[in-house]
Write an enzyme that holds these catalytic residues in place. Structure first.
Site: not given
Ligand code: RIB
Ligand code: CA
Length: 310
Positions: A241
């Site tokens: 992500h």
């Molecule tokens: O939902 C994904 C996010 O939440 C990313 O930033 C992961 O590292 C968590 O922090």
């Protein structure tokens, strides 16, 4: 001339990949890393960020201690089941000793970077938005020095913490609302739909593993994260992500922007932490660039190219 960048993060396996991507992207100069509570507790995320700076040989980058808890409502939400109890897939103790944080708060460090920069600074917020919200609230005199805030967070469709909320926004909905409704700073949101759609498969992960010792270490961190994704989504692909969001921060235009009025549900019902879109987005809704990835192979290639460019 490389553009100044601040990274507000909660390492986190995908945060680790994002940090290396930023540090290996010539278009940006990472002026500060601030680590807050999130995937794991604040002490662990701070140590993890310090270890990653040491691992990449970037002990020159100032490290700040970010928020230890959400802005308004204390709530212990963690993601050890995804990132490992140490936040780095069980690899934290194998990494070099962490860089020490600078004295004072992470928000004070962010403010100093903004004050000292010769040009506006991009802020990449890839964990709970608490530090960025505090900065905007405490230092309205500095908003003109922020080029853009690129947020990994939100879910226009289904969430990953609840059916409607994504982890970073759900961890501190009030902070997320504060950032997303700031009307004098360009804000771009890379939501869960986009990052899940850019999941990296076996060949991509093998290429990362074989590139160099730092990338081999990232691949080792990803291994248990990959098991979680295989079990959760039923396919052998991992959503990195934060790396997707950092690609946009370092190379604006990598993703496609759609201006969308957004607010965050801050009530205590089942929709808490949901990102609400459209004109009915509630009080304070303002257009935020919601980013999508029409060309997924191009995004994955760009992320891998940067990571393996050492
Ligand atoms: O939902 C994904 C996010 O939440 C990313 O930033 C992961 O590292 C968590 O922090
Ligand atoms: Ca994160």
């Amino acid at each position: 001339m490389p553009r100044p960048l601040i990274i507000d993060t909660d390492p986190g396996v995908d945060d680790a990949v994002a940090l290396v991507l930023a540090l290996r992207s010539p278009e940006v100069d990472v002026r500060a890393v601030v680590a807050s509570f999130g995937n794991v507790g604040p002490d662990a995320t701070l140590a993890n960020a310090g270890r990653l700076l040491a691992l990449t040989g970037r002990t020159d980058v100032p490290l700040g201690a970010g928020a230890a808890r959400p802005l308004v409502h204390r709530r212990e939400q963690r993601a050890g089941h995804v990132h490992g109890d140490d936040g780095l897939g069980g690899r934290a103790s194998s990494l070099p000793d962490p860089v020490a944080p600078v004295p004072g708060s992470g928000v004070a460090l962010m403010a100093r970077v903004l004050e000292e920069a010769a040009e506006p600074v991009t802020i990449a917020s890839i964990g709970p938005l608490t530090d960025t919200a505090i900065l905007l609230a405490a230092r309205p005199d500095l908003t003109g020095r922020i080029a853009r805030v690129v947020v990994m967070g939100g879910a226009i469709g289904g969430g990953n913490v609840t059916t409607s909320a994504e982890f970073n926004v759900h961890a501190d909905p009030e902070a997320a609302h504060r950032v997303l409704t700031q009307d004098d700073v360009p804000v771009a949101l890379v939501p869960l739909e986009t990052t899940l759609g850019c999941a990296a498969g076996p060949e991509w992960l093998a290429a990362l593993h074989d590139a160099d010792p730092v990338c081999t270490e990232l691949a080792a961190m990803i291994a248990p994260y990959r098991d979680f994704y295989r079990g959760r989504y039923g396919r052998d692909a991992v959503a990195l992500h934060d790396a997707t969001a950092l690609l946009e921060a370092v190379a604006p235009g990598s993703l496609t922007a759609t201006p969308t009025p957004l607010t965050v549900e801050c009530g205590f019902g089942p929709a808490r932490g949901a990102t609400v879109t459209g004109p009915g987005g509630g009080a304070g809704a303002r257009p935020v660039d919601v980013l999508s990835a029409p060309d997924v192979p191009a995004v994955l290639d760009a992320v891998l190219r940067r990571l393996t460019s050492a």
